[in-house]
Design an enzyme around this catalytic site. Structure first.
Site, PDB file in Angstrom:
ATOM      1  N   CYS A 103      66.891  70.929 -16.016  1.00  0.00           N
ATOM      2  CA  CYS A 103      66.737  69.852 -17.007  1.00  0.00           C
ATOM      3  C   CYS A 103      67.680  68.679 -16.730  1.00  0.00           C
ATOM      4  O   CYS A 103      67.495  67.974 -15.752  1.00  0.00           O
ATOM      5  CB  CYS A 103      66.937  70.431 -18.403  1.00  0.00           C
ATOM      6  SG  CYS A 103      66.145  69.459 -19.676  1.00  0.00           S
ATOM      7  N   ARG A 140      57.476  63.154 -25.835  1.00  0.00           N
ATOM      8  CA  ARG A 140      58.262  63.998 -24.940  1.00  0.00           C
ATOM      9  C   ARG A 140      57.370  65.087 -24.353  1.00  0.00           C
ATOM     10  O   ARG A 140      56.326  65.421 -24.907  1.00  0.00           O
ATOM     11  CB  ARG A 140      59.389  64.675 -25.713  1.00  0.00           C
ATOM     12  CG  ARG A 140      60.488  63.766 -26.181  1.00  0.00           C
ATOM     13  CD  ARG A 140      61.492  64.538 -27.020  1.00  0.00           C
ATOM     14  NE  ARG A 140      62.322  65.444 -26.219  1.00  0.00           N
ATOM     15  CZ  ARG A 140      63.458  65.074 -25.647  1.00  0.00           C
ATOM     16  NH1 ARG A 140      63.889  63.848 -25.760  1.00  0.00           N
ATOM     17  NH2 ARG A 140      64.170  65.950 -24.960  1.00  0.00           N
ATOM     18  N   HIS A 201      63.431  75.832 -18.822  1.00  0.00           N
ATOM     19  CA  HIS A 201      64.460  76.681 -19.397  1.00  0.00           C
ATOM     20  C   HIS A 201      63.761  77.767 -20.188  1.00  0.00           C
ATOM     21  O   HIS A 201      62.574  77.983 -19.990  1.00  0.00           O
ATOM     22  CB  HIS A 201      65.472  75.865 -20.205  1.00  0.00           C
ATOM     23  CG  HIS A 201      64.906  75.056 -21.304  1.00  0.00           C
ATOM     24  ND1 HIS A 201      64.543  73.740 -21.152  1.00  0.00           N
ATOM     25  CD2 HIS A 201      64.626  75.368 -22.578  1.00  0.00           C
ATOM     26  CE1 HIS A 201      64.091  73.279 -22.289  1.00  0.00           C
ATOM     27  NE2 HIS A 201      64.115  74.241 -23.178  1.00  0.00           N
TER      28      HIS A 201
END
Lengths: 297, 573
Positions: A103, A140, A201
């Site tokens: 990330c 997003r 993740h």
């Protein structure tokens, strides 16, 4: 049960970059996974936290990890990465040290991060890639994700506002379901030598034990198979090529330094996420490949 | 299933019987309470004249929609009533809210909203007010609107608005919208932790939303802020109105944590590390949990404000009995018993006492209100089942979960546990945070363990990595893996063929018993509950720690089995 490599006790040192600043998305799970998988095999894994202000001496580590954090905390980290750790990081990566960057860490290892407004944040440029944030009106990239990594799958969760575009860097994998680097070209992550950047993740490594072992294997081969070995094929020479041959990772061609573990639960978690994404065929092949009772089928 | 959904969607809950009427003897007290500002009253009077007709229409439309949705079994909760009413008359919420004689109190923050509101409600009720609240989970704009509309008459006026006050539990992100509709008399901010990063975004983006909300507040509003949370105190800067800070002064509490006995230091998530002014890292002279404590910035000197109302002493008497000494200014401390488990409930009780302090309510009501509080839905709730006691402890985010674990395992007794992890929208779809929870703390104190929910495997994996013996973990996934089923069938078919062929060849009988060993599971929350109850001996307690939607599902199951009443019946709506 342990493939005791020439009867010496294996040991590795993991450098965990910015454990206090970049810890937003359960990155601790990645560290716990590496620790546990080493511990079960009698390998000693030492974890050293590298905070702001600490220098990075490449010869002290065998493996590096860098996670993601809040935007506010990323700027001072970016500066420190440049000033304190840049040279050491480059040396380590050019010397084929395995690095996992998740990330925010992935973004920091590319050329730059361009926010919707304000100045660019400079990255190390390890990956020939860059990230742009297209403003708050662009949604997003959030959700569960599955990618194809070699002939296998990786699963996780992604949550990023920035869109990453690859230059000459090879992606870590192809998106099967989810957004990936930029929700446009189906690439996910990036590879340079043994450095891997990814948005996954969730945490990444617990549910992807093959990837965890791959990183450990790289680190062990680099440390213990470096100089000697006539009958052991050089891992590094193969590994340096895999950037261009993503689909044929040199995983099985090597005599492993890692004893197999019972990963039933890991693979069930992996498969159940694939099924949540509607990927039933992939889930079936995961179970067939990894759960003992199905190997015979 | 059908019956189940019908009951769930019974939206227009009965208007609460006017039980408070008898308690209204204390009229003079109630009258002396500061009410909403006079100008607001005037304004509202004009508005009422203009809007009454429309409001009446909106009320009828909303309640019709509610009745229809109930009839047709569509939609989930009651918010349809508010949404439709707002569509007809966008100012319906403001219109109705101004009729409340004592105005509105809003409670927001990551953790503790529900329990704090219920403490406040108990105190105000003991003080003779008629308290209205929004229902469990209805803390977005639509839900708050519904809570008013169902109490309104077709003429566009509220029923029994005299001596009434509303306590609204407000979702962190919905606060700016709501304060625009209802100018609150008091706003309580409990704390701010990372929570559902996929929905709320990062902690900083919530702070920005709150700052926008606070900028819209009239100066007549009182802010009640947690002095021990640096992110919360930062909200008070530049606010022209009154601010009351509350905090824990008993630094002994820090030592109560047996962290250093372990070789490993307890892992804690810090969601606020750096000073909002200068960016330097905060230092602490005492830290209670996560980033809560007595902090100061070594660089710019910003420090925790001195609380106006503080806890000077904490004594943990038993699992759910905490004795507090609460003091304001130079006054002697008052003793209050909190009948709930957990350090976080100390803060909740203190926040409620701070509201009482702001409203100049006497200590008697505070003491009785808090002491006689029953645990609210899923927050320490106790249910008797077949000779066992079930305690429900909702945990929604890393800090909340850590505190629940601390509450369960700090006295070194072994527990029977059922963890349920769901990843539905209301829970947050990202479950990465379980890796930030200090499950390692639980390892040596687990008597029996069942894990379930939509992400049962992830949680089982987390427990295994924490060091819990794999054999000890009973995993109850939501549904069987399709792949497992398919493979199983193919496999046994092949095996059968093989065996039959072999049996023919060797001229022996085919043995059907021989088969592959598969991981064997039962599925679903019902079975998880049964499994966990079975593992818990009669007379002992089963602690269930669910995420939000898991709690709803589990509670429904317990209701259907008749072990507890429907949750709104037990509530003080």
């Amino acid at each position: 049960m342990i493939s005791d490599y020439r009867s010496q006790k294996l040991s590795l040192t993991l450098g965990h970059l910015y454990p206090d600043q970049l810890n937003l998305y359960g990155d601790r799970g990645n560290i716990l996974t590496l620790q546990r998988r080493c511990q079960l095999r009698g390998i000693e894994l030492r974890v050293v936290g590298l905070g702001v202000g600490d220098a990075l001496a490449p010869d002290e580590y065998d493996l590096l990890f860098i996670g993601g954090g809040q935007d506010k905390e990323q700027a001072p980290v970016a500066q420190d990465l440049h000033e304190m750790k840049g040279i050491g990081m480059w040396a380590a990566i050019e010397d084929d040290m395995p690095v996992l960057a998740v990330c925010g860490g992935f973004q920091l290892l590319a050329h730059y991060y361009r926010p919707a407004e304000g100045p660019d944040m400079r990255g190390l440029g390890v990956f020939d890639a860059w990230t742009e944030h297209k403003g708050s009106q662009v949604p997003r990239c959030i959700g569960d994700i599955a990618i194809r990594w070699g002939d296998q799958t990786l699963v996780g969760f992604e949550n990023h506002g920035g869109r990453t575009y690859l230059g000459t860097a090879q992606p870590l994998g192809r998106v099967i379901k989810g957004h990936g680097n930029n929700a446009e070209d189906h690439t996910e992550g990036a590879i340079y030598r043994n450095a891997f950047g990814t948005y996954l993740h969730g945490s990444l490594l617990p549910k992807n034990p093959h990837f965890a072992d791959y990183l450990l294997e790289l680190a062990l081969q680099r440390k213990y198979n470096h100089a000697e070995s006539e009958n052991v094929p050089s891992f590094n020479s193969v590994a340096t090529e895999h950037g261009s041959t993503v689909l044929e990772l040199p995983r099985t061609s090597l005599p492993s330094l890692l004893a197999p573990l019972d990963d039933t639960l890991e693979w069930e978690a992996h498969a159940s996420l694939l099924e949540r994404l509607g990927l039933y065929t992939e889930a079936a092949s995961v179970l067939r490949a990894h759960i003992d009772s199905f190997r015979l089928v | 299933m059908r019956r189940n959904s019908m009951r769930k969607q019974q939206p227009s809950q009965p208007i609460p019987p006017d039980t408070d009427h008898s308690q209204q003897t204390n009229q003079s007290d109630a009258a002396s309470l500061p009410t909403v500002p006079a100008e607001a009253h005037q304004e509202s009077a004009e508005k009422r004249q203009r809007g009454s007709a429309r409001a009446g229409m909106a009320v009828i439309a909303g309640r019709t929609a509610g009745a229809l949705s109930r009839r047709l079994h569509i939609g989930g909760g009651t918010s349809i009533i508010g949404v439709v009413a707002q569509r007809v008359y966008p100012d319906i919420v403001a219109h109705l809210a101004t009729e409340l004689e004592h105005g509105s109190i809003m409670v927001t923050g990551t953790n503790g909203k529900t329990t704090t509101s219920s403490f406040i409600a108990a105190i105000l009720r003991d003080d003779g007010l008629r308290v209205w609240r929004n229902r469990e989970g209805s803390n977005l704009v639509g839900g708050v609107a519904s809570s008013l509309v169902i109490r309104a008459q077709p003429n566009g006026h509220l029923r029994r608005s005299g001596a009434a006050i509303s306590i609204l539990e407000v979702d962190e992100a919905a606060l700016p919208k709501l304060v625009r509709a209802i100018p609150p008399r008091i706003v309580v901010f409990t704390n701010l932790f990372r929570d559902q990063l996929d929905r709320y975004g990062e902690v900083d983006s919530v702070v920005n939303k709150w700052k926008i909300a606070i900028a819209q507040l009239p100066a007549s509003t009182t802010l009640i802020l947690n002095a021990d949370d640096p992110t919360i105190t930062q909200l008070g800067e530049n606010f022209p109105g009154r601010i009351i800070y509350y905090g824990i002064d008993d630094i002994q509490l820090e030592a109560a944590e047996p962290a250093e006995t372990d070789t490993e230091k307890r892992y804690q998530v810090l969601d606020t590390r750096t000073c909002a002014h200068c960016g330097a890292e905060y230092e602490y002279s005492a830290r209670f949990y996560s980033h809560m404590g007595h902090y100061y910035c070594p660089s710019c000197g910003k420090r925790r404000p001195t609380p106006d109302i503080r806890i000077s002493r904490v004594e943990m008497e038993s699992f759910d009995r905490i004795r507090l000494q609460i003091a304001t200014g130079e006054e002697a401390a008052h003793e209050i018993i909190v009948p709930l488990p957990g350090l976080y409930n100390i803060y909740n009780a203190l926040a409620a006492a701070a509201v009482a302090h702001a409203m100049k309510i006497g200590w008697d009501a505070v003491t009785t209100g808090i002491e006689q509080s029953k645990p609210v839905f899923g927050r320490g709730e106790r249910i008797q089942v077949e000779g066992r006691t079930i305690r429900l402890l909702l945990a929604k985010n890393p800090t909340g979960f850590n505190e629940v674990l601390r509450t369960l395992f700090s006295d070194n007794s072994s527990r029977h546990i059922l963890f349920i992890l769901n990843d539905n929208i209301a829970d947050g779809q990202d479950i990465s945070w379980i890796w930030d929870v200090d499950f390692e703390r639980a390892v040596h104190h687990i008597e029996t363990l069942v894990v379930s929910g939509t992400r049962a495997f992830d949680l089982a994996l987390r427990m295994q990595y924490a060091g819990v013996d794999e054999q000890k973990i009973m995993v109850v996934p939501p549904t069987p893996l399709k792949a497992l089923k398919t493979l199983h069938t193919t496999h046994s078919r092949q095996q059968k063929k093989l065996h039959i062929r072999r049996a023919k060849k060797d001229n022996v009988e085919y043995n059907t018993q021989e088969n592959i060993k598969l991981p064997e599971y039962v599925y679903g929350i019902k079975n998880a509950l049964d499994g966990a109850l079975q593992k818990t001996p009669v007379g002992e307690t089963l602690f269930i720690v669910p995420t939000y939607t898991a709690l709803l599902e589990l509670h429904r199951e317990l209701e259907q089995r008749g072990f507890t009443s429907r949750y709104w019946e037990g509530r003080d709506a």
